[in-house]
Structures are given as C-alpha cells and as structure tokens.
Scaffold this motif. Structure first.
Motif, PDB file in Angstrom:
ATOM      1  N   LYS A 286       0.825  -1.214   0.000  1.00 28.98           N
ATOM      2  CA  LYS A 286       0.000   0.000   0.000  1.00 28.98           C
ATOM      3  C   LYS A 286       0.860   1.266   0.000  1.00 28.98           C
ATOM      4  O   LYS A 286       0.617   2.203  -0.766  1.00 28.98           O
ATOM      5  CB  LYS A 286      -0.923  -0.025   1.228  1.00 28.98           C
ATOM      6  CG  LYS A 286      -2.011   1.002   1.234  1.00 28.98           C
ATOM      7  CD  LYS A 286      -2.928   0.776   2.423  1.00 28.98           C
ATOM      8  CE  LYS A 286      -4.094   1.718   2.406  1.00 28.98           C
ATOM      9  NZ  LYS A 286      -4.996   1.482   3.537  1.00 28.98           N
ATOM     10  N   GLU A 287       1.893   1.272   0.834  1.00 26.23           N
ATOM     11  CA  GLU A 287       2.800   2.436   0.906  1.00 26.23           C
ATOM     12  C   GLU A 287       3.528   2.650  -0.420  1.00 26.23           C
ATOM     13  O   GLU A 287       3.658   3.779  -0.902  1.00 26.23           O
ATOM     14  CB  GLU A 287       3.826   2.237   2.024  1.00 26.23           C
ATOM     15  CG  GLU A 287       3.240   2.233   3.416  1.00 26.23           C
ATOM     16  CD  GLU A 287       4.202   1.691   4.478  1.00 26.23           C
ATOM     17  OE1 GLU A 287       3.888   1.899   5.669  1.00 26.23           O
ATOM     18  OE2 GLU A 287       5.227   1.070   4.128  1.00 26.23           O
TER      19      GLU A 287
ATOM     20  N   LYS B 209       1.288   4.122  -3.091  1.00 34.77           N
ATOM     21  CA  LYS B 209       1.045   5.558  -2.865  1.00 34.77           C
ATOM     22  C   LYS B 209       2.212   6.416  -3.360  1.00 34.77           C
ATOM     23  O   LYS B 209       2.009   7.535  -3.810  1.00 34.77           O
ATOM     24  CB  LYS B 209       0.808   5.838  -1.370  1.00 34.77           C
ATOM     25  CG  LYS B 209      -0.570   5.488  -0.893  1.00 34.77           C
ATOM     26  CD  LYS B 209      -0.731   5.872   0.566  1.00 34.77           C
ATOM     27  CE  LYS B 209      -2.065   5.414   1.101  1.00 34.77           C
ATOM     28  NZ  LYS B 209      -2.214   5.706   2.535  1.00 34.77           N
TER      29      LYS B 209
ATOM     30  N   LYS C 193       3.985   5.948  -5.945  1.00 33.51           N
ATOM     31  CA  LYS C 193       3.940   6.007  -7.417  1.00 33.51           C
ATOM     32  C   LYS C 193       5.338   6.062  -8.022  1.00 33.51           C
ATOM     33  O   LYS C 193       5.584   6.777  -8.991  1.00 33.51           O
ATOM     34  CB  LYS C 193       3.080   7.174  -7.895  1.00 33.51           C
ATOM     35  CG  LYS C 193       1.637   7.020  -7.476  1.00 33.51           C
ATOM     36  CD  LYS C 193       0.715   7.893  -8.247  1.00 33.51           C
ATOM     37  CE  LYS C 193      -0.682   7.622  -7.726  1.00 33.51           C
ATOM     38  NZ  LYS C 193      -1.698   7.723  -8.700  1.00 33.51           N
TER      39      LYS C 193
ATOM     40  N   TYR D  73       5.442   0.953  -8.243  1.00 34.20           N
ATOM     41  CA  TYR D  73       4.156   1.270  -8.876  1.00 34.20           C
ATOM     42  C   TYR D  73       4.220   0.992 -10.382  1.00 34.20           C
ATOM     43  O   TYR D  73       3.306   0.396 -10.945  1.00 34.20           O
ATOM     44  CB  TYR D  73       3.819   2.735  -8.591  1.00 34.20           C
ATOM     45  CG  TYR D  73       2.552   3.242  -9.222  1.00 34.20           C
ATOM     46  CD1 TYR D  73       1.314   3.017  -8.621  1.00 34.20           C
ATOM     47  CD2 TYR D  73       2.585   3.967 -10.415  1.00 34.20           C
ATOM     48  CE1 TYR D  73       0.150   3.494  -9.198  1.00 34.20           C
ATOM     49  CE2 TYR D  73       1.423   4.446 -10.994  1.00 34.20           C
ATOM     50  CZ  TYR D  73       0.211   4.206 -10.382  1.00 34.20           C
ATOM     51  OH  TYR D  73      -0.954   4.675 -10.950  1.00 34.20           O
TER      52      TYR D  73
END
Length: 177
Positions: free
Chosen positions: A157-158, A161, A163, A167
């Motif tokens: 999740k981190e 975020k 990106k 990501y």
C-alpha cells in the motif's frame, strides 16, 4: 532468538532455502521431501506436498513413493520447484528463504502457494526474492531493487502511494501500461 549463540550447523537447520533451480535426488518423492527432516512421516510429507501445490503426485504411478530421476528428470521446472518447497516446509524452518520459486508457475498455482505460505501452521520468517509482484504483495516489508540497489521500501500500500518504481512494475505486470 539470538542466532549469535548457535554454531553454523545449528543455523543451517533453522533455515529452509528454495532456489529457482532446485536439486532433487534420484529417489522417491517421499525421500526427497524428508531429506532435511528424516523424522517426517509419509502423511506429513504428503501434507507439505499439498501446501506446496504438488497435486501432480496423485497422478504418478506410485504416488509419493514414485522414484524420480537425478535432478528430477521427468518433472517440469514448476514441479521441481514445488517439490523443493515441500522439502523446505518439512523442516519447519525459523527462516524460509524463497528465491523466485514461482517463476515457472502459472498465476493460479502461484496464488495458491502464496496463500499457503502465508498460513503455515508454524511460525516462520519468510524472505521472498521475486520478480513477480504478486509473490510479495502481502509482505510486511518489501525492498525494491533496481540495478542491485534498494530504491524503495515499504508495504504494498505504501509503495503504491509513492507512485515510484514499484508502482511502475506493478502496472506493467498487471498490463495497465
């Protein structure tokens, strides 16, 4: 546990290591699984084989007593990896080190193995080296390497975020780019 007080032989029995290129012996599947823990019964070996998604065992002529050739001749790359995983699980390692073991597997089998590894009936720290993000998405801590250097770390999740590189890799692997 303080591993500084152990000798190297003791530590080796605390680590289960599975490589991308697994070594198997010219022996039965059962003996290949119990190689690291000779006290494993056939029932236990079969249980670890199931956790490692070795369903192909049921289709073999002698089942878990089938003799495989040196280096697993007659088994596919994915079948060898799964059998090596069953061997590592049978040791009940404190540390389970998995080096890209799902590289030769289809997505469905990979997901089943990841789920099984996350729900072992004993405590084990898992260190997973993977080229596929799906293998590490549920990890507490992910270290992303680029050219041998850590470029990002965090949980899924981190990292999403941020990106950043993770990501980008995630989207490439999911086919979104």
């Amino acid at each position: 546990k303080n591993y500084l007080n152990y000798n190297i032989k003791d530590i080796r029995f605390k680590v289960g290591y599975v490589t991308q290129n697994s070594f198997l012996f010219s022996d039965t599947i059962y003996n290949n699984i119990r190689y690291g823990n000779m006290s494993v019964t056939k029932e236990e070996a079969y249980k670890y084989a199931k956790i490692a998604c070795c369903d192909y065992i049921d289709r073999l002529p002698e089942g878990i007593d089938t003799i495989i050739g040196e280096r697993g001749v007659g088994l596919s790359g994915g079948e060898k990896q799964r059998l090596s995983l069953a061997r590592a699980l049978a040791v009940h390692p404190d540390i389970l080190l998995l080096d890209d073991i799902t590289s030769a597997l289809d997505i469905e089998t990979e997901e089943k193995i990841n789920e099984s590894i996350n729900n072992l009936d004993y405590k084990s720290t898992k260190i997973i080296i993977a080229s596929k993000i799906v293998s590490v998405m549920k990890a507490d801590r992910i270290y992303v390497l680029d050219s041998g250097k850590v470029v990002e770390f965090g949980n899924h999740k981190e990292l999403m975020k941020k990106k950043g590189y993770y990501y980008e890799l995630y989207n490439i692997q999911k086919g979104d780019i």
